[in-house]
Design an enzyme around this catalytic site. Structure first.
Site, mmCIF file in Angstrom:
data_model
loop_
_atom_site.group_PDB
_atom_site.id
_atom_site.type_symbol
_atom_site.label_atom_id
_atom_site.label_comp_id
_atom_site.label_asym_id
_atom_site.label_seq_id
_atom_site.Cartn_x
_atom_site.Cartn_y
_atom_site.Cartn_z
ATOM 1 N N ASP A 1 0.789 -1.078 -0.060
ATOM 2 C CA ASP A 1 0.061 -0.141 -0.050
ATOM 3 C C ASP A 1 1.027 1.346 -0.060
ATOM 4 O OD1 ASP A 1 1.053 0.160 2.705
ATOM 5 O OD2 ASP A 1 -0.849 0.186 3.587
ATOM 6 N N GLU B 1 3.149 2.090 2.554
ATOM 7 C CA GLU B 1 3.658 2.532 3.773
ATOM 8 C C GLU B 1 5.051 2.101 3.736
ATOM 9 O OE1 GLU B 1 1.028 1.525 6.970
ATOM 10 O OE2 GLU B 1 -0.457 2.942 6.214
ATOM 11 N N ARG C 1 11.969 27.073 3.357
ATOM 12 C CA ARG C 1 11.579 28.096 2.584
ATOM 13 C C ARG C 1 10.305 28.404 3.280
ATOM 14 N NH1 ARG C 1 13.100 26.790 -3.447
ATOM 15 N NH2 ARG C 1 12.793 24.895 -2.603
ATOM 16 N N LYS D 1 14.596 40.424 -5.014
ATOM 17 C CA LYS D 1 13.841 39.466 -5.816
ATOM 18 C C LYS D 1 12.527 39.443 -5.418
ATOM 19 C CE LYS D 1 14.474 34.984 -4.814
ATOM 20 N NZ LYS D 1 15.334 33.736 -4.596
ATOM 21 N N ASP E 1 24.538 31.826 -3.396
ATOM 22 C CA ASP E 1 23.058 31.334 -2.673
ATOM 23 C C ASP E 1 23.121 29.979 -2.188
ATOM 24 O OD1 ASP E 1 20.488 32.124 -2.479
ATOM 25 O OD2 ASP E 1 19.844 31.896 -4.537
ATOM 26 N N ALA F 1 16.485 27.329 -10.791
ATOM 27 C CA ALA F 1 17.339 28.008 -11.285
ATOM 28 C C ALA F 1 16.907 29.499 -11.962
ATOM 29 C CB ALA F 1 18.240 27.368 -12.345
HETATM 30 C C1 R5P Z 1 15.199 31.570 -1.927
HETATM 31 O O1 R5P Z 1 15.166 32.488 -0.876
HETATM 32 C C2 R5P Z 1 16.414 30.980 -1.894
HETATM 33 O O2 R5P Z 1 17.573 31.341 -1.343
HETATM 34 C C3 R5P Z 1 16.702 30.534 -3.382
HETATM 35 O O3 R5P Z 1 17.210 31.934 -3.948
HETATM 36 C C4 R5P Z 1 15.869 30.124 -4.130
HETATM 37 O O4 R5P Z 1 15.140 29.120 -3.446
HETATM 38 C C5 R5P Z 1 16.260 29.722 -5.683
HETATM 39 O O5 R5P Z 1 15.133 28.904 -6.223
HETATM 40 P P1 R5P Z 1 15.078 28.997 -7.633
HETATM 41 O O6 R5P Z 1 16.308 28.438 -8.189
HETATM 42 O O7 R5P Z 1 13.799 28.361 -8.018
HETATM 43 O O8 R5P Z 1 14.896 30.362 -8.049
#
Ligand code: R5P
Length: 304
Positions: free
Chosen positions: A33, A35, A91, A199, A225, A231
């Site tokens: 199932d 699990e 996040r 952003k 980052d 991306a």
């Molecule tokens: C967001 O606050 C994180 O630090 C990254 O910048 C983000 O999660 C990257 O996500 P993506 O590659 O989808 O833009």
């Protein structure tokens, strides 16, 4: 002794070797199932144990991890140290729109409740998540490791040999406010300036990067980052830097999630090199030529 969820078996083998620990045997099965069944087949009573786990999708990873912690607890382990190389669901660390779940808090509560005594992880997404975790932890920073690898490339080491030229030739870039502390750490290592951007996310998984501040013209820009997911952020930052006259672009990101269109986006962009770590296991297709993976295993082994 060190135990692991299936998805991190190779990572665990490497870590066990480097930290001179025994890899504990487990029996993981899936019922028809769907699990999961977990059983540890080692004696752990009164012992300190490590368990490598993941809270990232698919959700089976988290369930397997929780079952392992539970099995260790029931078998009488004295202290359970969880090693979560990439802490997923981080996040969702605050409410943006009324009615949303705060996934980072929920996952932190679940981990605590399962019986983790101590946590070792890498580049936690935000200070808010650290607060949610309410347990002693080590948050390993990967910027020194990534910087070290970038510095080994001939192009960069040649510039670094001429201290008077570094500021003129290299700039560290934060693609959003969250990445600023990471960019500052990196800038300290390179002894150079930073540039940063704003952003916004008009929709989930869509990143809009704008308002570049700082001088990037004719320089090699190193974008820092904590993760590359779809991306969108990296490629948005890349375009902005190119428009502003950056000569070459290098990426230094800790967690290579590489979801959805990430690979095709990264392949298409004329990025010089993408430095990531092995906190997320990658498939062969995801390890394309431009990607250089640097292992965090020695850093983790050092703190065990
Ligand atoms: C967001 O606050 C994180 O630090 C990254 O910048 C983000 O999660 C990257 O996500 P993506 O590659 O989808 O833009």
């Amino acid at each position: 002794m060190i135990f692991t969820v299936t998805a991190y078996y190779n990572f665990a083998k490497k870590l066990a070797r480097q930290a001179h620990l025994k890899l504990g045997k487990v029996e993981i099965k899936k019922f028809l199932d769907g699990e999961i069944y977990a059983r540890i087949t080692e004696e752990v009573s009164n012992r300190n144990v490590y368990v490598i786990g993941a809270s990232m999708p698919p959700s089976d990873n988290l369930v397997e991890f929780l079952l392992l912690i539970n099995a260790l607890k029931i078998a009488g382990a004295r202290k359970i140290t969880a090693i979560i190389p990439y802490l997923g669901y981080s996040r969702g660390d605050h409410i943006v729109k009324r009615g949303e779940a705060v996934s980072a808090k929920l996952i932190a509560d679940i981990l605590k409740c399962a019986g983790i005594d101590y946590l070792i992880t890498v580049d936690i997404h935000s200070p808010r998540v650290v607060k949610f975790l309410k347990m002693p932890l080590i948050n390993i920073r990967a910027q020194e490791l990534l910087a070290h690898e970038i510095l080994r490339s001939r192009k960069i080491s040649k510039i670094m040999n001429r201290k008077d030229r570094v500021k003129k030739r290299i700039v560290i870039v934060a693609p959003d406010r969250g990445a600023l502390p990471l960019a500052k750490r990196m800038a300290k290592i390179f002894q150079t300036d930073i540039a940063w951007m704003e952003k916004t996310r008009p929709r989930p998984d869509i990143a809009s990067v704008s308002s570049l501040r700082g001088n990037v013209k004719d320089k090699i820009a190193i974008i820092v980052d904590d993760m590359i997911d779809t991306a969108g952020t990296i490629v948005g930052a890349f375009r902005l830097l190119k428009k502003a006259g950056s000569k070459e672009i290098i990426i230094a990101a800790t967690h290579p999630i590489f979801a959805g269109p990430a690979i095709s986006r990264l392949k298409k962009a004329r990025i010089f090199k993408i430095f990531v770590t092995d906190t997320v296991p990658l498939t062969e297709r995801q390890c394309f030529k431009k990607v250089k993976i640097v292992s965090v295993v020695p850093l983790i082994a050092r703190v065990l």
